[in-house]
Design a protein around this motif. Sequence first.
Motif, mmCIF file in Angstrom:
data_model
loop_
_atom_site.group_PDB
_atom_site.id
_atom_site.type_symbol
_atom_site.label_atom_id
_atom_site.label_comp_id
_atom_site.label_asym_id
_atom_site.label_seq_id
_atom_site.Cartn_x
_atom_site.Cartn_y
_atom_site.Cartn_z
ATOM 1 N N GLU B 9 0.771 -1.336 0.075
ATOM 2 C CA GLU B 9 0.002 0.003 -0.112
ATOM 3 C C GLU B 9 0.833 1.172 0.029
ATOM 4 O O GLU B 9 2.137 1.198 0.620
ATOM 5 N N ALA B 39 -10.822 -0.741 -8.305
ATOM 6 C CA ALA B 39 -11.448 -1.437 -7.667
ATOM 7 C C ALA B 39 -12.643 -2.221 -8.263
ATOM 8 O O ALA B 39 -13.621 -1.569 -8.682
ATOM 9 N N SER B 83 -6.285 6.763 -7.649
ATOM 10 C CA SER B 83 -6.538 5.792 -6.613
ATOM 11 C C SER B 83 -7.060 4.308 -7.110
ATOM 12 O O SER B 83 -7.748 4.143 -7.855
ATOM 13 N N SER B 85 -5.174 -0.111 -7.604
ATOM 14 C CA SER B 85 -4.144 -0.927 -7.647
ATOM 15 C C SER B 85 -3.083 -0.909 -8.879
ATOM 16 O O SER B 85 -3.643 -0.941 -9.797
ATOM 17 N N THR B 104 -1.825 -1.045 -3.715
ATOM 18 C CA THR B 104 -2.758 -0.159 -3.639
ATOM 19 C C THR B 104 -2.246 1.085 -3.372
ATOM 20 O O THR B 104 -1.939 1.437 -2.305
ATOM 21 N N THR B 106 -3.697 5.096 -2.540
ATOM 22 C CA THR B 106 -4.881 5.865 -2.026
ATOM 23 C C THR B 106 -4.460 7.286 -2.319
ATOM 24 O O THR B 106 -3.400 7.704 -1.590
#
Lengths: 114, 109
Positions: B9, B39, B83, B85, B104, B106
Amino acid sequence: IAGITQAPTSQILAAGRRMTLRCTQDMRHNAMYWYRQDLGLGLRLIHYSNTAGTTGKGEVPDGYSVSRANTDDFPLTLASAVPSQTSVYFCASSDGSSGANVLTFGAGSRLTVL
Amino acid sequence: GQNIDQPTEMTATEGAIVQINCTYQTSGFNGLFWYQQHAGEAPTFLSYNVLDGLEEKGRFSSFLSRSKGYSYLLLKELQMKDSASYLCAVSSGDYKLSFGAGTTVTVRA
């Protein structure tokens, strides 16, 4: 719209049942692939086909079979589903099996085996 | 077999720069790919490197060092839509793609 169609989008299946995930592409790509995606493990190759009439095993082939009767279709069959096969399955295709082998992915099939 | 490592992450602020590193050990090498996956969606192709150096494509750049088994994806001027992966993938001797577990990212306002 050109691309890859997968069906079903989502399925809940009892353990021991047989299941076929369908994949069709209209890009006339030679190579097709099946991956499964699990949290923390990424995409893992199950089976692939470099051209119609040929198939090969990937990293995690056990419990799965494929066929490639023509250029467009590449179904994945689970002969007797087990809970460890719960995953998101992605079909992909590419126009060659060498060089810059860029994969185009389908939208995925979410399978839950209970 | 293939061994591809990338961080799990990363978090960054809108407008900032983020660098996602990827190290790999493979039997044979025919190129390194980066894919983006939002996602619940399919992965989509971002970049391909087969020679050492930097490949720039708009706000995204990818770097490869074959001798070090190392690549990075650089995302500049981050936007909320970035945002997602980011998957590092290596094409090995048989031209099959092996993927890392994904990073991932963010993006926060």
